[in-house]
Motif scaffolding. Sequence first.
Motif, PDB file in Angstrom:
ATOM      1  N   HIS A  68      56.119  53.949  60.480  1.00 23.21           N
ATOM      2  CA  HIS A  68      57.112  53.800  61.518  1.00 23.21           C
ATOM      3  C   HIS A  68      56.685  54.376  62.782  1.00 23.21           C
ATOM      4  CE1 HIS A  68      59.754  52.671  58.390  1.00 23.21           C
ATOM      5  NE2 HIS A  68      59.758  53.881  57.767  1.00 23.21           N
ATOM      6  N   ALA A  69      57.216  53.691  63.817  1.00 20.22           N
ATOM      7  CA  ALA A  69      56.634  53.961  65.203  1.00 20.22           C
ATOM      8  C   ALA A  69      56.622  55.613  65.514  1.00 20.22           C
ATOM      9  CB  ALA A  69      57.175  52.993  66.146  1.00 20.22           C
TER      10      ALA A  69
ATOM     11  N   ARG B 168      53.709  57.648  64.753  1.00 12.07           N
ATOM     12  CA  ARG B 168      52.423  57.117  65.258  1.00 12.07           C
ATOM     13  C   ARG B 168      51.611  58.446  65.984  1.00 12.07           C
ATOM     14  NH1 ARG B 168      48.050  56.074  65.839  1.00 12.07           N
ATOM     15  NH2 ARG B 168      47.117  54.299  66.611  1.00 12.07           N
TER      16      ARG B 168
ATOM     17  N   TRP C 233      46.484  50.617  62.607  1.00 11.45           N
ATOM     18  CA  TRP C 233      47.932  51.192  62.536  1.00 11.45           C
ATOM     19  C   TRP C 233      48.608  49.751  62.240  1.00 11.45           C
ATOM     20  CZ3 TRP C 233      50.786  55.451  61.995  1.00 11.45           C
ATOM     21  CH2 TRP C 233      52.180  55.371  61.923  1.00 11.45           C
TER      22      TRP C 233
ATOM     23  N   GLU D 112      52.595  48.340  62.084  1.00 10.23           N
ATOM     24  CA  GLU D 112      53.827  48.984  62.193  1.00 10.23           C
ATOM     25  C   GLU D 112      54.908  48.622  61.066  1.00 10.23           C
ATOM     26  OE1 GLU D 112      57.247  50.544  63.210  1.00 10.23           O
ATOM     27  OE2 GLU D 112      55.533  50.898  64.164  1.00 10.23           O
TER      28      GLU D 112
ATOM     29  N   SER E 268      58.017  47.972  60.524  1.00 11.61           N
ATOM     30  CA  SER E 268      59.126  46.987  61.070  1.00 11.61           C
ATOM     31  C   SER E 268      58.662  45.524  61.114  1.00 11.61           C
ATOM     32  CB  SER E 268      59.683  47.527  62.092  1.00 11.61           C
ATOM     33  OG  SER E 268      59.031  47.599  63.062  1.00 11.61           O
ATOM     34  N   ASP E 269      57.312  45.727  61.411  1.00  8.10           N
ATOM     35  CA  ASP E 269      56.582  44.152  61.952  1.00  8.10           C
ATOM     36  C   ASP E 269      56.306  43.528  60.672  1.00  8.10           C
ATOM     37  OD1 ASP E 269      56.931  44.618  64.608  1.00  8.10           O
ATOM     38  OD2 ASP E 269      54.808  45.290  64.946  1.00  8.10           O
TER      39      ASP E 269
END
Length: 916
Positions: free
Chosen positions: A112-113, A116, A137, A139, A141-142
């Motif tokens: 999750h961002a 990071r 990395w 993400e 959600s992407d």
Amino acid sequence: MKSIESIPPFIDLFWKQCESTPDRVAVVQDDCSWTYRELRLQSCHIAESLRTAGVLPGDRVGMCVDRSPIAIAAMLGIHLAGAAFVPLDPEYPAERLRFMLEDAEITTLIGHAKYRSLFDADESSTSSEKSIATLNWLEASDLIRAENSSTSPIREDYFKLTGKQLAYVMYTSGSTGNPKGVLINHAALTTYCEADMEVYRLHASDRTLQFSTLTFDIAIEEVFPPLLCGSCVVVRPLERADSANELSHIIDSLRITAVHLATAYWHQWVDLMVATGSRVPKSLRLMVVTGEKVSVDHYRRWQTICDHDVLWCNAYGPTEATVTATVFVPEADFAGANMPIGKPLPGYSAAIFDKDLAEVSVGETGQLFIGGPALADGYLNRPELTHAAFIERPSSHGEIQRWYRSGDIARWMDDGNIDFGGRVDHQIKLGSYRIEPGEIEAALTSISEVKEALVTAESMDGQTTLLAHIGLGADRLPTNSLNKEASSELPATAARIAKHLREKLPPYMVPTRFVFVESFPKTINGKIDRESLPDSSHAVVAREESLVEPQSDLQRQLCEIWSSVLQVPQIGIDDDFFLLGGSSLLVTQVVARVKNQLGLELPVRDFFANPTIELAARHIQAMLGDESKTADEATAAIQSQRDRLPVMEAFFLPSGAHDLFAVHYSPPSRQTRRNRAVVLCHAYGHEYARSYRNLQQLAVHLAQQGFDVLRFDYAGTGNSHGNALEASPHVMMKNIRDVSNWMRQRHELDSVSLIGIRLGATLAACSAATGINQRLLWDPVFCGETFLQNLDQLHAKTLTNEVRFARPRESSSIDQAYGTRLNHVVRRQLSQLKLDLNESQDAPATTLLLSQDYEVPGIDDSPSSITGSVIQMDDEIGWDRPELNESAFSSPGAIRHITQLLVDKLDGGSAIEVQS
């Protein structure tokens, strides 16, 4: 027994389940709900994203994500890409996460961002840390596919796995100073899932709660077996519930049928249900308790609050055996004193061997070994640990069998169940976690000021906490530093150490309390003599600021509850519950006690938002409708209390060849400073421990009256430098003279007042210190020989007291009186001490303060024969009463009289004469 080659990987069985029940709900959290078709599509999309990102079969992919549907899809997608997943807890310190990345050779991470930054490297990083900058990395959600595909994915389009290939790496605590990765292959995962489904009777209508953090293998139990039988995994909601009993609320509102809990959490849940008068939720049909020994008392309580049939199971299993190895399901009439851990799961095997790896008979104890295809491949990059933990042994049929050495003591019972007996080594079970003390000790000794470290578990009232013994060395702590001097030095040192540990270790591995010594006692073989280490009564809590006492009845009640739950003797209203060792498990215990003692249902969510006494009390007042104080007023009230506290400075004063630890109490900034200094002279031996808090409170009180006050430790005692055998009366009297001179010169005063208690009073009277205009002697020792005799009697009685010790103790060859170590020089000088108050005309004014039961020869018959005044107080202390020889005491009368004497003397009033 199946061969590993013949066992299909989990992902293939899951794929078939998706084809069989595509429209059943597979996973749900809040408003997100995916069917088996949708979960498979999401997993395939993640697998394709991983391949595009360069992930190859056999790679290890990191996961730093919250409990969520995407986390479940990510684990499955990683498998479809032919890789293994490695859960990474965002609560871990960045240094620990970096180690796991490098150890597992992770180049791709799904996260999750908001996490990071945990994996960012700055310009000052080492070359190994800078490799994090090249981390790929993804993400999380992407990776979610927004639209459903009209075509079904084909299994052949994704990597074909075998049972031998790695499924996941689960990191556990390691004895070498770093966590160790446990390697679980696909055959082991499938073996476990099929056994789980059979033993727990899983079926398609189940709704299993995914409650555990993903870095603990209960999460494997909560996710993978349910997905093989077409049931639904319900992920814990993102928002905390507005309920005192959050878990019951979740189970009720989400119609949960199956729950898997760590034992400690289950204990707390049972207590919370009992405290709130609630019953076991009616939707629940399966309750699995695992992780550590189950309290039979809690099982009895469970039976009293459960009104329907629930399959209750006590599960046992190390991570190295893939989640669970044995299960015990008690009969309805179970009446055992201990809860067995049951029998091996289908596909598993268990054996109990002696030290020569020979099987023991029924009823005999030995070490428990686990076998079968569910065993881990070993430890990542730790061949020596793998060789030690996983052994090969020929069976009675001549076949070579592989076994995992659990490190647990056990015995076979007559009915074929296994009775658990504890650990062989020093490994600690804390809540859901197995902790290797060596990893914490390695983190401790990496701190420059720590010379030695030993971490143990301490259980009180059914609660296990971590206790760290710290050796600081002769240059930082004297030998006789165990008098529990509650100065600002040791808690501050503990706070620095705890802060360092929180940067290296997960929160659950940071000790709650610390015992400081100069060096560890050793056996004749050079090993640490654990039995000779000081116990936790000498421990301090990591506290960065001065303790602020409770100001209201509600705050005092909350402090008492926290103190009991955390096993911390003193709680300040600014102390953070979680920095004192609190956990989510202990929060439920606090909530239960608040309900019992205050009749108030405090939601768990609200507690997390108000983790100090001051905040919690203010929140409770608002809940009760008492909003008489606004937030600004409450803050102002706390600041006002702080403004009343003196300014304290801890430092070392020179006295001959010794440095004396001292604490100077300056009057608060708003208090008018009187032109008078006061030196407090402590008691000696065990009486020091009994009285130090009174002198500390006296120092604070006198500073608030405008006096400069100094407390100090004699050479070789408390926190001062030197050896206990150097603390002779002559040395201590020199210390008093030197300290008094320092105070006069520091504050440019003509005179100083001395206040002494017990032997400190005697030494103050005999020290011949110059510039002393007033001596207040509190229960002084009149005869050193009698004083020694009393100490020796208490010492002998304590050694043979079977109430205190499991068996009578014999005196050692070391010359000891109760609470101190002696030699012939110290003993001779002590025995020669006599207190004569018939002083010359130019002697400083002397006042005797006597507690209620304190008798001095000559006082009762002829008080006038003693020069100075005598005050008979109402306080009862009982110095010579054996039942009180370790008890602290409160003496408000002494503080009141001493304050009045000092103020009257300074203001020109008449001194108090004999009172009765």
